[in-house]
Enzyme design. Sequence first.
Site, PDB file in Angstrom:
ATOM      1  N   GLU A 177      -4.226  50.718 -45.063  1.00  0.00           N
ATOM      2  CA  GLU A 177      -3.570  51.639 -45.997  1.00  0.00           C
ATOM      3  C   GLU A 177      -4.565  52.380 -46.887  1.00  0.00           C
ATOM      4  O   GLU A 177      -4.971  51.881 -47.936  1.00  0.00           O
ATOM      5  CB  GLU A 177      -2.565  50.866 -46.887  1.00  0.00           C
ATOM      6  CG  GLU A 177      -1.853  51.787 -47.873  1.00  0.00           C
ATOM      7  CD  GLU A 177      -0.844  51.073 -48.765  1.00  0.00           C
ATOM      8  OE1 GLU A 177      -0.763  49.826 -48.737  1.00  0.00           O
ATOM      9  OE2 GLU A 177      -0.141  51.759 -49.514  1.00  0.00           O
ATOM     10  N   LYS A 219      -1.075  53.013 -42.479  1.00  0.00           N
ATOM     11  CA  LYS A 219      -0.113  53.335 -43.543  1.00  0.00           C
ATOM     12  C   LYS A 219      -0.736  54.393 -44.460  1.00  0.00           C
ATOM     13  O   LYS A 219      -1.408  54.069 -45.438  1.00  0.00           O
ATOM     14  CB  LYS A 219       0.228  52.061 -44.316  1.00  0.00           C
ATOM     15  CG  LYS A 219       1.128  52.283 -45.525  1.00  0.00           C
ATOM     16  CD  LYS A 219       1.752  50.983 -45.991  1.00  0.00           C
ATOM     17  CE  LYS A 219       2.486  51.175 -47.297  1.00  0.00           C
ATOM     18  NZ  LYS A 219       3.368  50.063 -47.623  1.00  0.00           N
TER      19      LYS A 219
HETATM   20  P1  13P Z   1       5.211  52.937 -52.383  1.00  0.00           P
HETATM   21  O1  13P Z   1       6.073  53.374 -51.215  1.00  0.00           O
HETATM   22  O2  13P Z   1       5.996  52.681 -53.622  1.00  0.00           O
HETATM   23  O3  13P Z   1       4.028  53.812 -52.569  1.00  0.00           O
HETATM   24  O4  13P Z   1       4.673  51.511 -51.996  1.00  0.00           O
HETATM   25  C1  13P Z   1       4.129  51.315 -50.755  1.00  0.00           C
HETATM   26  C2  13P Z   1       3.038  50.356 -50.840  1.00  0.00           C
HETATM   27  O5  13P Z   1       3.042  49.354 -50.159  1.00  0.00           O
HETATM   28  C3  13P Z   1       1.921  50.633 -51.748  1.00  0.00           C
HETATM   29  O6  13P Z   1       0.855  49.814 -51.456  1.00  0.00           O
END
Ligand code: 13P
Length: 337
Positions: A177, A219
Amino acid sequence: MSLAELKKTVLEIAARGKGILAADESSGTIAKRFAAINVESTENSRRDYREMLFTTHGLSDYISGIIFYDETLGQKAKDGTPLVDILRKNNIVPGIKVDTGLTVLAGTDGEKVTQGLDGLAQRLVTYKEMGARFAKWRAVFNISAHKPSVLAIDTNANLLARYAAICQEAGIVPIVEPEILMEGDHSIERCKAVTEEVLHTVFHHLYKNKVVLEGMILKPSMVTAGEDCPVQATVEQVAALTLEVLLRTVPAAVPSINFLSGGQSAELSTQHLNEMHKLMAHMPWNLSFSYGRALQAPSLDIWRGNQQNVPAAQTALHKRSKLNSLACFGNYHGHME
Ligand code: 13P
C-alpha cells in the site's frame, strides 16, 4: 514459500465483484473516529464496534477479506466466538496490518517512513497461527513543491518490497500500500506524476526483492487533485488518469488492485471505481476496493456506541459494500443512494 498457498489466498480475495473491508485502524486512529461520535475507545467498545461490522448479514456477498488490527485478531465476540472464526465461517479471509506506524525519515524535510520490519518474520508466524492469511503495510507520501523526495520514495518503496518478500516467505499474501496523501493544494496532474513515479519505484524494488507478483495485491490511492486545490477534478478525470497511471506501472501479473479511499467521501469513492469500469471493460487485473472510511463512515455515524442502532448500522455497511460491488462492474448508479 508455497506459491500455491499464496495464489489460493489471492484467488479468494480477488473474487470478481468483491472487495476488502479495511478495519485495521490502530488504537490511536479508532480513538479519533470514536471521539467524533462521543464514544470512549476501550477494548470492549472497539470489540463491540468491530463485532457489529463483521456480523453484518450477507456481508460476504460483497466482501472477500477483512483487515484486522493486532488487538482485534485475538478478540472474541460477546458470545465467546473468536472474531476470526466469524469471518472464516462466512468465507471471508482474515488479514492483519503488520506495519507499526510512521516516523520521520532522517535526511528529509519531515517526510515519513513506515516502521515494523524488526521481528516481522516471527510475528507473521504467530499471526498465521491465529488465522491471518494476508497482511498490509502502508507507506505514505506527501505532495508539495519538493515532496516527495527521491530519498522518501526510494526508502519507502524498498521497505514495502522487503515486507512483501518476508510475507511471501511465510505464506502470507502481502497487500502493498503506497498511499499518496490528498493533503495539499496540488493539481491532479502533479498527483498523477507523483503516483507514476512512486509506483514505478515500488515495482522496481519488488522485482529486486524477488517478490512474486502473482502472490500479492496492490492497494494504491486514486489520482486526484489535492483536497485544497481550487480546481477539483471531475469523476471522469479521476478515473481516466488513475487508469492511465496503473496501466503504465502495474504489471499484468499482479492479480488484483484494491484501492484505498484516503479521505474521499463514501459516494465519490464508489463513483470513481464505477467510472473506471465504465471506461475499460477488460482490464489486465481485477480492480476493486479495500476501503476503510468509505465503507465504515455511514455505519459508524449510525452506530454511535448504541446497541439499539446495530441493525441500522449493519444495513448501512451492507449497502455501501453492495454499491461498491456494483461499481466493480460499472453497474452503480447515483439513484441507488
Ligand atoms: P481508507 O479507505 O480510509 O483510506 O483506509 C484504507 C486503509 O487501509 C488505509 O491504510
